[in-house]
Design a protein around this motif. Structure first.
Motif, PDB file in Angstrom:
ATOM      1  N   ALA A  95     -11.042 -43.347 -84.108  1.00 58.88           N
ATOM      2  CA  ALA A  95     -11.247 -42.187 -83.230  1.00 58.88           C
ATOM      3  C   ALA A  95     -11.130 -40.882 -84.012  1.00 58.88           C
ATOM      4  CB  ALA A  95     -10.247 -42.206 -82.081  1.00 58.88           C
ATOM      5  N   ILE A  96     -10.193 -40.853 -84.960  1.00 56.42           N
ATOM      6  CA  ILE A  96     -10.017 -39.659 -85.796  1.00 56.42           C
ATOM      7  C   ILE A  96     -11.249 -39.460 -86.677  1.00 56.42           C
ATOM      8  CG2 ILE A  96      -8.648 -38.697 -87.691  1.00 56.42           C
ATOM      9  CD1 ILE A  96      -6.199 -40.115 -86.320  1.00 56.42           C
ATOM     10  N   LYS A  97     -11.753 -40.542 -87.239  1.00 54.21           N
ATOM     11  CA  LYS A  97     -12.953 -40.447 -88.079  1.00 54.21           C
ATOM     12  C   LYS A  97     -14.158 -39.983 -87.257  1.00 54.21           C
ATOM     13  CE  LYS A  97     -15.954 -43.145 -91.116  1.00 54.21           C
ATOM     14  NZ  LYS A  97     -16.100 -42.250 -92.213  1.00 54.21           N
ATOM     15  N   ASN A  98     -14.314 -40.546 -86.077  1.00 50.10           N
ATOM     16  CA  ASN A  98     -15.444 -40.178 -85.213  1.00 50.10           C
ATOM     17  C   ASN A  98     -15.384 -38.723 -84.770  1.00 50.10           C
ATOM     18  OD1 ASN A  98     -16.458 -42.770 -85.385  1.00 50.10           O
ATOM     19  ND2 ASN A  98     -15.553 -43.429 -83.451  1.00 50.10           N
ATOM     20  N   LYS A  99     -14.195 -38.225 -84.472  1.00 52.59           N
ATOM     21  CA  LYS A  99     -14.067 -36.867 -83.942  1.00 52.59           C
ATOM     22  C   LYS A  99     -14.085 -35.809 -85.038  1.00 52.59           C
ATOM     23  CE  LYS A  99     -11.403 -34.070 -80.731  1.00 52.59           C
ATOM     24  NZ  LYS A  99     -12.467 -33.627 -79.853  1.00 52.59           N
ATOM     25  N   TRP A 100     -13.366 -36.071 -86.150  1.00 49.38           N
ATOM     26  CA  TRP A 100     -13.187 -35.031 -87.169  1.00 49.38           C
ATOM     27  C   TRP A 100     -13.667 -35.425 -88.565  1.00 49.38           C
ATOM     28  CZ3 TRP A 100      -7.816 -35.272 -84.786  1.00 49.38           C
ATOM     29  CH2 TRP A 100      -7.743 -34.443 -83.655  1.00 49.38           C
ATOM     30  N   SER A 101     -14.258 -36.589 -88.719  1.00 47.78           N
ATOM     31  CA  SER A 101     -14.740 -37.092 -90.012  1.00 47.78           C
ATOM     32  C   SER A 101     -13.639 -37.167 -91.067  1.00 47.78           C
ATOM     33  CB  SER A 101     -15.893 -36.216 -90.527  1.00 47.78           C
ATOM     34  OG  SER A 101     -16.962 -36.236 -89.618  1.00 47.78           O
ATOM     35  N   VAL A 102     -12.439 -37.519 -90.630  1.00 48.05           N
ATOM     36  CA  VAL A 102     -11.305 -37.699 -91.548  1.00 48.05           C
ATOM     37  C   VAL A 102     -11.017 -39.189 -91.639  1.00 48.05           C
ATOM     38  CG1 VAL A 102      -8.853 -37.245 -91.944  1.00 48.05           C
ATOM     39  CG2 VAL A 102     -10.317 -35.449 -90.974  1.00 48.05           C
ATOM     40  N   ASN A 103     -11.061 -39.722 -92.863  1.00 47.99           N
ATOM     41  CA  ASN A 103     -10.759 -41.130 -93.084  1.00 47.99           C
ATOM     42  C   ASN A 103      -9.264 -41.314 -93.276  1.00 47.99           C
ATOM     43  OD1 ASN A 103     -13.396 -42.322 -93.084  1.00 47.99           O
ATOM     44  ND2 ASN A 103     -13.748 -41.298 -95.040  1.00 47.99           N
ATOM     45  N   ILE A 104      -8.715 -42.278 -92.566  1.00 44.07           N
ATOM     46  CA  ILE A 104      -7.298 -42.605 -92.695  1.00 44.07           C
ATOM     47  C   ILE A 104      -7.179 -44.099 -92.939  1.00 44.07           C
ATOM     48  CG2 ILE A 104      -5.060 -42.636 -91.551  1.00 44.07           C
ATOM     49  CD1 ILE A 104      -6.043 -40.286 -89.857  1.00 44.07           C
ATOM     50  N   LYS A 105      -6.538 -44.437 -94.044  1.00 46.42           N
ATOM     51  CA  LYS A 105      -6.244 -45.835 -94.328  1.00 46.42           C
ATOM     52  C   LYS A 105      -4.825 -46.089 -93.828  1.00 46.42           C
ATOM     53  CE  LYS A 105      -4.985 -48.439 -98.068  1.00 46.42           C
ATOM     54  NZ  LYS A 105      -4.194 -47.978 -99.121  1.00 46.42           N
ATOM     55  N   VAL A 106      -4.692 -47.033 -92.906  1.00 46.73           N
ATOM     56  CA  VAL A 106      -3.380 -47.303 -92.324  1.00 46.73           C
ATOM     57  C   VAL A 106      -2.933 -48.726 -92.595  1.00 46.73           C
ATOM     58  CG1 VAL A 106      -3.449 -45.542 -90.524  1.00 46.73           C
ATOM     59  CG2 VAL A 106      -4.481 -47.751 -90.105  1.00 46.73           C
ATOM     60  N   ASP A 107      -1.631 -48.927 -92.450  1.00 47.19           N
ATOM     61  CA  ASP A 107      -1.017 -50.214 -92.743  1.00 47.19           C
ATOM     62  C   ASP A 107      -1.379 -51.304 -91.738  1.00 47.19           C
ATOM     63  OD1 ASP A 107       0.379 -48.909 -90.756  1.00 47.19           O
ATOM     64  OD2 ASP A 107       2.350 -49.539 -91.444  1.00 47.19           O
ATOM     65  N   LYS A 108      -1.738 -50.912 -90.531  1.00 42.25           N
ATOM     66  CA  LYS A 108      -2.111 -51.872 -89.497  1.00 42.25           C
ATOM     67  C   LYS A 108      -3.481 -51.470 -88.952  1.00 42.25           C
ATOM     68  CE  LYS A 108       2.686 -52.259 -88.033  1.00 42.25           C
ATOM     69  NZ  LYS A 108       3.630 -51.948 -86.962  1.00 42.25           N
ATOM     70  N   SER A 109      -4.394 -52.420 -88.863  1.00 41.29           N
ATOM     71  CA  SER A 109      -5.766 -52.079 -88.486  1.00 41.29           C
ATOM     72  C   SER A 109      -5.849 -51.462 -87.091  1.00 41.29           C
ATOM     73  CB  SER A 109      -6.663 -53.310 -88.572  1.00 41.29           C
ATOM     74  OG  SER A 109      -6.235 -54.289 -87.649  1.00 41.29           O
ATOM     75  N   GLU A 110      -4.985 -51.821 -86.208  1.00 36.27           N
ATOM     76  CA  GLU A 110      -5.038 -51.298 -84.849  1.00 36.27           C
ATOM     77  C   GLU A 110      -3.957 -50.252 -84.580  1.00 36.27           C
ATOM     78  OE1 GLU A 110      -7.441 -51.835 -82.456  1.00 36.27           O
ATOM     79  OE2 GLU A 110      -8.403 -52.651 -84.233  1.00 36.27           O
ATOM     80  N   ARG A 111      -3.393 -49.664 -85.627  1.00 32.89           N
ATOM     81  CA  ARG A 111      -2.341 -48.664 -85.426  1.00 32.89           C
ATOM     82  C   ARG A 111      -2.909 -47.452 -84.709  1.00 32.89           C
ATOM     83  NH1 ARG A 111       2.486 -46.898 -86.980  1.00 32.89           N
ATOM     84  NH2 ARG A 111       2.879 -48.372 -88.655  1.00 32.89           N
ATOM     85  N   SER A 112      -2.189 -47.022 -83.710  1.00 31.32           N
ATOM     86  CA  SER A 112      -2.520 -45.752 -83.086  1.00 31.32           C
ATOM     87  C   SER A 112      -1.337 -44.818 -83.296  1.00 31.32           C
ATOM     88  CB  SER A 112      -2.831 -45.921 -81.597  1.00 31.32           C
ATOM     89  OG  SER A 112      -1.680 -46.303 -80.887  1.00 31.32           O
ATOM     90  N   PHE A 113      -1.618 -43.555 -83.291  1.00 36.43           N
ATOM     91  CA  PHE A 113      -0.583 -42.548 -83.429  1.00 36.43           C
ATOM     92  C   PHE A 113      -0.397 -41.897 -82.061  1.00 36.43           C
ATOM     93  CE2 PHE A 113      -2.465 -43.166 -87.543  1.00 36.43           C
ATOM     94  CZ  PHE A 113      -1.347 -43.273 -88.363  1.00 36.43           C
ATOM     95  N   ASP A 114       0.732 -41.285 -81.849  1.00 30.02           N
ATOM     96  CA  ASP A 114       0.943 -40.629 -80.565  1.00 30.02           C
ATOM     97  C   ASP A 114       0.067 -39.385 -80.443  1.00 30.02           C
ATOM     98  OD1 ASP A 114       2.734 -42.487 -79.477  1.00 30.02           O
ATOM     99  OD2 ASP A 114       4.364 -41.644 -80.653  1.00 30.02           O
ATOM    100  N   PHE A 115      -0.042 -38.630 -81.544  1.00 29.79           N
ATOM    101  CA  PHE A 115      -0.887 -37.434 -81.553  1.00 29.79           C
ATOM    102  C   PHE A 115      -1.473 -37.220 -82.938  1.00 29.79           C
ATOM    103  CE2 PHE A 115       2.506 -36.676 -78.470  1.00 29.79           C
ATOM    104  CZ  PHE A 115       1.769 -36.464 -77.324  1.00 29.79           C
TER     105      PHE A 115
END
Length: 135
Positions: A27-47
């Motif tokens: 969702a972050i990539k789609n909205k702001w074109s920022v790539n984030i590599k996270v430890d869990k593929s389905e990790r969501s952040f609160d904000f």
């Protein structure tokens, strides 16, 4: 999370920032074109808060603990690791936590506070700590 969202919403209005709640990396990539590599593929952040002028993003996790226990120690370790992982990508991670549970787990919280640049509680938010950050 509702309390923290009101602080974030007000901050974004004041400073011309954008935010979304409960985003995953896609969702972050789609909205702001920022790539984030996270430890869990389905990790969501609160904000996620984004500055459209400098293209910088800050990710937030928020939680409140009434009681102590092993969960608090595990969360501290997880968020120390997550902070380091995101910092390597140039992304700032802010953990906002509070509650009486921390009286029983103050040592792990202190270790995380010493490691992570941003560990805040509700009192710090009320005192304007978010305004003092560079956005």
């Amino acid at each position: 999370e509702n309390i923290v969202e009101s602080f974030i919403s007000n901050l974004c209005k004041k400073k011309g920032l954008e935010y979304i709640s409960q985003p995953r990396a896609t969702a972050i990539k789609n909205k702001w074109s920022v790539n984030i590599k996270v430890d869990k593929s389905e990790r969501s952040f609160d904000f996620a808060v984004f500055n459209p002028k400098n293209k910088k993003i800050k990710l937030f996790e928020v939680n409140f603990y009434n009681g102590g226990g092993s969960k608090l120690k595990a969360v501290c370790g997880e968020f120390r690791d997550l902070y380091s992982e995101l910092k390597e990508q140039g992304i700032e991670f802010i953990w906002i936590t509070d509650g009486l549970g921390w009286h029983e787990a103050s040592r792990p919280l202190e270790e995380t506070y010493s490691h992570n640049e941003y560990v805040f509680n509700l009192n710090m938010l009320e005192s304007g700590i978010l305004d003092s950050l560079s956005w």
